[in-house]
Design a protein around this motif. Structure first.
Motif, PDB file in Angstrom:
ATOM      1  N   CYS A 147      -1.965  -0.808 -11.367  1.00 46.56           N
ATOM      2  CA  CYS A 147      -2.096  -1.356 -10.023  1.00 46.56           C
ATOM      3  C   CYS A 147      -3.178  -0.734 -10.214  1.00 46.56           C
ATOM      4  O   CYS A 147      -3.189   0.962  -9.313  1.00 46.56           O
ATOM      5  N   TYR A 152     -12.742  -7.574 -11.914  1.00 49.09           N
ATOM      6  CA  TYR A 152     -12.086  -8.566 -11.316  1.00 49.09           C
ATOM      7  C   TYR A 152     -11.619  -9.527 -12.001  1.00 49.09           C
ATOM      8  O   TYR A 152     -12.566  -9.849 -12.894  1.00 49.09           O
ATOM      9  N   ASP A 179       0.262  -1.453  -0.038  1.00 45.43           N
ATOM     10  CA  ASP A 179       0.221  -0.206  -0.561  1.00 45.43           C
ATOM     11  C   ASP A 179       0.781   0.949   0.476  1.00 45.43           C
ATOM     12  O   ASP A 179       1.481   1.774   0.501  1.00 45.43           O
ATOM     13  N   GLN A 223       1.873   0.484 -13.281  1.00 41.55           N
ATOM     14  CA  GLN A 223       1.636  -0.798 -13.815  1.00 41.55           C
ATOM     15  C   GLN A 223       0.850  -1.114 -13.534  1.00 41.55           C
ATOM     16  O   GLN A 223       0.654  -2.461 -13.845  1.00 41.55           O
ATOM     17  N   THR A 275      -7.108  -7.592  -4.586  1.00 41.93           N
ATOM     18  CA  THR A 275      -6.346  -6.306  -5.001  1.00 41.93           C
ATOM     19  C   THR A 275      -4.953  -6.547  -6.314  1.00 41.93           C
ATOM     20  O   THR A 275      -5.397  -5.879  -7.158  1.00 41.93           O
ATOM     21  N   ASP A 276      -4.146  -7.443  -6.408  1.00 42.08           N
ATOM     22  CA  ASP A 276      -3.534  -7.619  -7.687  1.00 42.08           C
ATOM     23  C   ASP A 276      -4.318  -8.937  -8.137  1.00 42.08           C
ATOM     24  O   ASP A 276      -3.839  -8.335  -9.611  1.00 42.08           O
ATOM     25  N   ARG A 277      -5.842  -8.072  -8.266  1.00 39.05           N
ATOM     26  CA  ARG A 277      -6.855  -9.051  -9.305  1.00 39.05           C
ATOM     27  C   ARG A 277      -7.161  -8.090 -10.240  1.00 39.05           C
ATOM     28  O   ARG A 277      -8.214  -8.765 -10.524  1.00 39.05           O
ATOM     29  N   CYS A 305      -0.429 -10.550   0.370  1.00 35.62           N
ATOM     30  CA  CYS A 305      -1.516  -9.629  -0.817  1.00 35.62           C
ATOM     31  C   CYS A 305      -2.384  -9.305   0.236  1.00 35.62           C
ATOM     32  O   CYS A 305      -1.904  -9.747   1.586  1.00 35.62           O
ATOM     33  N   ASP A 336       1.486  -1.389  -5.115  1.00 35.63           N
ATOM     34  CA  ASP A 336       0.200  -0.965  -6.565  1.00 35.63           C
ATOM     35  C   ASP A 336       0.558   0.023  -6.410  1.00 35.63           C
ATOM     36  O   ASP A 336       0.189   1.458  -6.416  1.00 35.63           O
ATOM     37  N   ASP A 337       1.508  -0.036  -7.809  1.00 33.40           N
ATOM     38  CA  ASP A 337       2.900   1.224  -8.255  1.00 33.40           C
ATOM     39  C   ASP A 337       0.707   1.590  -9.387  1.00 33.40           C
ATOM     40  O   ASP A 337       1.218   0.435 -10.367  1.00 33.40           O
TER      41      ASP A 337
END
Length: 229
Positions: free
Chosen positions: A132, A152, A92, A130, A193-195, A175, A126-127
């Protein structure tokens, strides 16, 4: 950032500065316009905060101005040091920046505990560059009890679009999960969050229902291990 928080942050930035800072320097750090910085500096000066400035040179905080010290014992300081360092594992970015600011404020009045080291590996950052979704946006949705439109991808690669009532964030080592009431499924769901491909704040509020939903979610999921001071 609320104005009161921004004024406090300007004081902290000027206290830590080794040389005068220009309005554009402050604007870049605070992510606001130079005009906003000029107004904030004027507000601080009107409150008799000893901020001095000279055209072409920048702003300084006159020596001797300070805030009340923080009173922590040795173990409390060590707990803060480790806790703030562990935020580097969450991915974060906004919380990590906030942790760095808090650390600077603490070390201004207390000796550093840099002999306590925490490995930084954990959830991916969470860039936004990129692609995110910023976790700060999700925290804002939970905090303000605003609905969220989420795009999602599940573990099987299936993509869905749904509206959530976001209720909480759970930081695991690998995650971060967003918990919420999913209007598509009619129940509580958790989302990595990464999906997330996109997460947009909606104007719709569910503030009246948020306390009840959060209570039901914690009872149903049995999140008894969540630290509660």
């Amino acid at each position: 950032m609320p104005r009161s928080d921004r004024l406090f942050e300007i004081i902290q930035i000027l206290r830590a500065a080794r040389a005068p800072l220009r309005a554009e320097d402050l604007a870049a750090q605070l992510e606001v316009s130079k005009r906003t910085v000029y107004r904030d500096i004027a507000a601080l000066q009107a409150m008799r905060t000893p901020v001095e400035g000279e055209a072409g040179v920048g702003y300084v905080l006159r020596k001797g101005y300070d805030l009340p010290p923080l009173n922590f014992d040795a173990e409390e300081m060590e707990a803060l040091h480790v806790g703030l360092a562990m935020l580097m594992r969450t991915g974060d970015g906004a919380l990590q920046q906030a942790a760095a600011r808090v650390s600077r404020k603490i070390t201004d009045v207390h000796a550093s505990a840099d002999w306590l080291q925490v490995a930084p590996w954990g959830a991916p950052p969470d860039d936004p560059e990129q692609g995110c979704v910023p976790v700060a946006r999700l925290r804002a949705a939970v905090r303000d009890a605003r609905k969220l439109r989420l795009c999602y991808v599940d573990k099987d690669g299936k993509q869905t679009d749904r509206v959530l009532r976001p209720l909480g964030l759970i930081y695991h080592v690998e995650c971060t999960l967003l918990a919420g009431w999913c209007e598509l499924r009619g129940g509580f769901r958790h989302f990595r969050t990464d999906r997330m491909l996109a997460a947009d704040l909606l104007e719709q509020s569910f503030a009246e229902d948020a306390p009840m939903l959060r209570k039901l979610w914690r009872e149903q999921e049995d999140w008894n291990y969540i630290f509660s001071p």
